[in-house]
Design an enzyme around this catalytic site. Structure first.
Site, PDB file in Angstrom:
ATOM      1  N   PRO A 260       0.793  -1.906  -0.046  1.00 39.80           N
ATOM      2  CA  PRO A 260      -0.398  -0.238  -0.133  1.00 39.80           C
ATOM      3  C   PRO A 260       1.000   1.128  -0.376  1.00 39.80           C
ATOM      4  O   PRO A 260       1.883   1.147   0.917  1.00 39.80           O
ATOM      5  CB  PRO A 260      -0.706  -0.604   1.483  1.00 39.80           C
ATOM      6  CG  PRO A 260      -0.051  -1.262   2.034  1.00 39.80           C
ATOM      7  CD  PRO A 260       0.822  -1.997   1.327  1.00 39.80           C
ATOM      8  N   HIS A 261       0.411   2.286  -0.542  1.00 37.80           N
ATOM      9  CA  HIS A 261       0.843   3.606  -0.505  1.00 37.80           C
ATOM     10  C   HIS A 261      -0.134   4.555  -1.119  1.00 37.80           C
ATOM     11  O   HIS A 261      -0.814   3.903  -1.124  1.00 37.80           O
ATOM     12  CB  HIS A 261       2.633   3.404  -2.039  1.00 37.80           C
ATOM     13  CG  HIS A 261       1.662   3.264  -2.986  1.00 37.80           C
ATOM     14  ND1 HIS A 261       1.551   1.273  -3.118  1.00 37.80           N
ATOM     15  CD2 HIS A 261       1.904   3.855  -3.666  1.00 37.80           C
ATOM     16  CE1 HIS A 261       1.382   1.268  -4.812  1.00 37.80           C
ATOM     17  NE2 HIS A 261       1.570   2.517  -5.349  1.00 37.80           N
ATOM     18  N   GLY A 262       0.961   6.172  -1.219  1.00 42.45           N
ATOM     19  CA  GLY A 262       0.246   6.888  -1.526  1.00 42.45           C
ATOM     20  C   GLY A 262      -0.724   7.230  -3.504  1.00 42.45           C
ATOM     21  O   GLY A 262       0.379   6.737  -3.733  1.00 42.45           O
TER      22      GLY A 262
END
Length: 347
Positions: A260-262
């Site tokens: 998960p990342h922005g």
């Protein structure tokens, strides 16, 4: 010294000679066909088999010799052939023209030419094994339009050579070859000058969260975001962007791994690049996939792609994933993770 019985092919290669003087003895067409059927097992890229053959035997020899004579009279061979030379050419039991398809793509052309040359060597060795000698001719006339037209070689084809084949009447002495050791360079050491600059994942007890309890995917992403904030990698706005990114496209990598990342819109919320690692022994549901390891990413510039490439490489083998998932303690987990990281770095 090569042992002939132990290494018959090696001995055959060494024994073969280029033959230019042949006996007046016919060669059965069936024998030529058998030898060609072995020769076509040459390596050929994508099994294109870019070759075909034209054999001149018996009275058919007159056709190819007449064409060679015509080319010599045009100055293609330095000077017109004398009668003795023409009689010699007519005495050769078999002439075989090796033709290849010419592909306009340079790489394919070179691959095909190499394949046809390998076929010719196969032919020479197989012929020698069957008691026949060969000379591979590449005189200028093979490129002449009239010679090509005379034997029905069409545009888009290349004559790689004309093989003169027969039973040897005289076998020349071998010519010494320069030992391969004099032309061989052996490289058995590798020093990576850029190793100090190789990308490595920073993993330590402060950014690893081991043996976490079961939770939802949303809760896990929220946890990852909050830990990135706590460690000073991102501002609070980055957490919402991680949920936004996940809603657009899943960050599940495969083999029990998620990253998960922005989203791109949250770049301004990144203070510095970094990761957090979350371990779920029993795995959590990730849109129908079982995730045991989450790598939360805060990324400046190229860092995001570096992390994805590193994690993908580390865990492309499911055995590496399972080994790290099964760690019994935080210390063992970090050691296993670092070991997989090191072993997966081929260079």
């Amino acid at each position: 010294m090569i042992n002939k019985e132990t290494y018959p092919i090696a001995q055959l290669i060494r024994d073969r000679r280029t033959i230019k003087k042949f006996k007046d003895k016919k060669i059965p067409v069936e024998l030529i066909t058998e030898i060609l059927d072995t020769a076509v097992w040459a390596p050929t890229h994508r099994l294109r088999e870019p070759w075909r053959f034209i054999a001149f035997i018996g009275d058919g020899r007159k056709k190819v010799v007449q064409l060679i004579k015509s080319e010599s009279e045009k100055g293609k061979m330095g000077r017109p052939l004398k009668r003795a030379k023409l009689e010699y050419l007519l005495s050769i039991p078999c002439h075989i023209v090796i033709v290849m398809n010419e592909d306009p793509r340079t790489k394919v052309w070179e691959e095909d030419y190499a394949a046809v040359c390998a076929l010719i060597q196969n032919f020479q060795l197989t012929a020698w094994e069957r008691g026949l000698g060969v000379v591979w001719k590449t005189d200028e006339y093979i490129s002449s339009p009239k010679f090509r037209e005379g034997i029905d070689v069409v545009p888009g084809e290349k004559i790689v050579g004309l093989l003169q084949v027969g039973y040897p009447d005289a076998i020349p002495r071998y010519s010494k070859r320069i030992p391969a050791t004099k032309k061989l360079t052996v490289i058995d050491r590798f020093m990576d000058k850029d190793k100090k600059d190789k990308f490595k994942l920073d993993i330590n007890q402060s950014n690893v969260f081991f043996d976490l309890p079961d939770m939802s995917k949303t809760a896990a992403i929220q946890f990852a975001g909050e830990k990135l904030v706590e460690l000073g990698y991102v501002g609070e706005a980055y957490v919402d962007s991680m949920h936004e990114k996940e809603s657009m496209k899943s960050t599940y990598l495969g083999n029990g791994i998620a990253t998960p990342h922005g989203s791109k819109s949250a770049k301004e919320a990144v203070v510095k690049s970094g990761i957090i690692i979350m371990h779920f022994r029993d795995g959590i549901d990730y849109d129908g996939e079982k995730v045991h390891l989450m790598v939360g990413i805060a990324a400046e510039r190229q860092y995001h792609l570096d992390v994805l490439l590193k994690v993908s490489t580390m865990f492309e083998d499911i055995k590496n994933s399972e080994k790290v998932f099964a760690a019994s303690s935080l210390k063992e987990f970090i050691n296993l993770f670092e070991k997989v990281d090191e072993e997966s770095d081929l260079f």
